[in-house]
Design a protein around this motif. Sequence first.
Motif, mmCIF file in Angstrom:
data_model
loop_
_atom_site.group_PDB
_atom_site.id
_atom_site.type_symbol
_atom_site.label_atom_id
_atom_site.label_comp_id
_atom_site.label_asym_id
_atom_site.label_seq_id
_atom_site.Cartn_x
_atom_site.Cartn_y
_atom_site.Cartn_z
ATOM 1 N N UNK B 152 0.864 -1.178 0.000
ATOM 2 C CA UNK B 152 0.000 0.000 0.000
ATOM 3 C C UNK B 152 0.901 1.227 0.000
ATOM 4 N N UNK B 258 -16.485 -0.793 6.030
ATOM 5 C CA UNK B 258 -15.157 -1.402 6.114
ATOM 6 C C UNK B 258 -15.186 -2.819 5.540
ATOM 7 N N UNK B 261 -15.056 -2.601 1.895
ATOM 8 C CA UNK B 261 -14.094 -1.649 1.338
ATOM 9 C C UNK B 261 -13.394 -2.280 0.130
ATOM 10 N N UNK B 263 -10.777 -3.257 -2.525
ATOM 11 C CA UNK B 263 -9.348 -3.259 -2.837
ATOM 12 C C UNK B 263 -9.208 -3.349 -4.350
ATOM 13 N N UNK B 284 -3.265 4.593 -3.351
ATOM 14 C CA UNK B 284 -3.284 3.913 -2.054
ATOM 15 C C UNK B 284 -4.435 4.400 -1.188
ATOM 16 N N UNK B 285 -4.645 5.708 -1.199
ATOM 17 C CA UNK B 285 -5.742 6.314 -0.430
ATOM 18 C C UNK B 285 -7.096 5.754 -0.868
ATOM 19 N N UNK B 287 -7.718 2.798 -1.868
ATOM 20 C CA UNK B 287 -7.864 1.355 -1.673
ATOM 21 C C UNK B 287 -7.004 0.525 -2.604
#
Lengths: 301, 301
Positions: B152, B258, B261, B263, B284-285, B287
Motif C-alpha cells: 500500500x 469497512x 471496502x 481493494x 493507495x488512499x 484502496x
Amino acid sequence: MRAARAAGREVFGYNRSVEGVAAARSEGFDATTEISEALTRAAQADALIVLAVPMPAVPAMLAHIRASAPNCPLTDVTSIKKPVLDEVIAAGLQARFVGGHPMTGTAHSGWSAGHARLFNGAPWVISVDDHVDPAVWSMVMALALDCGAMVVPARSDEHDAAAAAISHLPHLLAEALALTAADVPLAFALAAGSFRDATRVAGSPPDLVRAMCEGNSEHLVPAIDRVIGLLGRARDALARNDSLAELIDAGHAARTRYDSFPRTEIVTVVIGAESWREELAAAGRAGGVIRSALPSLDSRR
Amino acid sequence: MRAARAAGREVFGYNRSVEGVAAARSEGFDATTEISEALTRAAQADALIVLAVPMPAVPAMLAHIRASAPNCPLTDVTSIKKPVLDEVIAAGLQARFVGGHPMTGTAHSGWSAGHARLFNGAPWVISVDDHVDPAVWSMVMALALDCGAMVVPARSDEHDAAAAAISHLPHLLAEALALTAADVPLAFALAAGSFRDATRVAGSPPDLVRAMCEGNSEHLVPAIDRVIGLLGRARDALARNDSLAELIDAGHAARTRYDSFPRTEIVTVVIGAESWREELAAAGRAGGVIRSALPSLDSRR
C-alpha cells in the motif's frame, strides 16, 4: 433447543418467524408459530419455559405466559437481568421465575446462527436474587449444565454492572472506533487483523445492540463515564508529557489479572439451605462456578 | 529474515539479543550480535538494510548506519513513519531511505514470535514522500512482494493518521476497557470471548505499546478526542433519552463500509515517471494495492 435435545431432553419451541420454525422443523425439532399452542402445552406438561427474546419483546411475551401458563417454572436468557426481573414482577410471575444469561453467542442471529455446542464451557449466569425458589433454581441449573455450560450464580444487579463493563461497553467502543476510523483517509485501506477484531461486534445487528445497551443504562452510563475519564487523563498526559505510562501499565496489569483469574468450583452449597442465595452470590463473585449439579435440600432428605 | 529467505533471498542479520541470535542461528540463519560486523558487510554488498526496532531505538541505530553503511539503500518496519523519517533526515540518510510498515504481527515479540508466512496477504505500507528515490522504492516493493505482502503506497503523515485510528487508538481502548472491568466485582468471572477479543492487545508488552503510541501523539491526541466526543454524546443521549441510536447506527454503518471496502490493484503507475509519487499516494488512499511488481522507468528503457 439444539443443546437441550443433544442432552436427551424433550424440547418444543415457539418462534414468530415462519422461516425460523420451518428451518427448526426441517432439522426434526418440534416447533410452532402458534404461541398459545406452545404455552398451553407447556402448562399441561409443567414444562420449564425458557424465554429467549430481546428486552423490548419481554413484556408482551410475559403477558402471553401469564394468560396461558402462569404456573410453569420460568427462566430467560436475556442479556440484562434486573429489567427482566422488574417486568416479571410487574406481570406477577416472580414466584416461579429464575433469570439466566448464558454468556455466549456470535455476531449473527436467528435459527441458523446457533449450534448444539454453543454453550459448551461458557459461563451461564443464574440469578440468586432474594426470593428465588430453590426448586426452580435447581431446574435451571440442571438445564445449563446439560447444555455444557458452567453456572455462575449472581445477583441480577451485580450481573448487570458486570455486563455493562464486559459486554455493553465493548460494543460502544467498537462502534466509536469504527466511526473514528471511517473519517480518516487510508484507515480502511491499512486496517488489518487487530482493527477487524476490535470492531467485530460493531457488525452485530444495531437493534439487538441497542436493546441490550439501552436496557442497562443504569450501569452503562457510569461505565462510559469511567472509560471517558481514563481516556481523557491519558490524552492529557500524552499531549503534555508524551507519556501514556499510566494507562498502558495499568491496563496491561488488569489484562494480566484477567488472564490468570482463578476459577474455583462451587461444591459445598446446598440449594435451599439457610443463606444459600447469599453463599452462592459470594462464591460467584469470587470466581466460583458450578460444574456439576449441587444438591438441594429435598434431594438430601 | 524467515520470509525473505523463504523467497530465495540472501539474508543476514544483527540483533543485540544473544538468545535471539542463537535461536536464529540454530535455524540456519546468518546472524550476529556484532552490529559493526553486520553493517560493514552490508556496505560491501550494497545490501538493502531493513531496520526493525521500536521508535526509541531508531536514532542510535541510524548513528551506527551513518558510521558504517551510509550509502546502503535503507528501509524500516517501525509502526510510525513520520518520526522515523525525521530522524533519518536528522542523520543525513534520507537520499537512500524509503520507509515501510508491514501491518501484521502478534501480541508477542522476539525471534520466536515470527514465522515465514507472517506477511502473507498483509498490507505493507511503503512511503511515497516527496523525495523518495525510485530505485530504492522498487527494491523495497520487491522485498515486500517477495514476503507475500500486498503493497500500500502512502505518504508518511497519512500513514500515521490512519495508524492512530486503526492501531494505536484500539490499543488505548483495550487498556481502558481492561481497567474499567477490573474495578467491577464479577466482571472477570463473567467475561467471555468478546471481552477477551476486545482486550487482547492490552496483553502486548507495555513498553512496545508506549513506544508506538507515544511516538504518534500528533495524530493520536485528535483520535482520542474524537472517540471521547462520540462516547460523550452517546452517554448523554443514553442518560437523557435512553437512546444509543446515533452511535450504534452510525458505527454499524461504518463497520459495514469497512467490510465491503474495495481493494483495487494498482497496475498503471510507472515508478520514476512524472508524478509517480503523487499517483501512488492517491491510488493507495483509494484502496489500491500493488500485488505484482510495477515497472520502473529504468526497466522500461
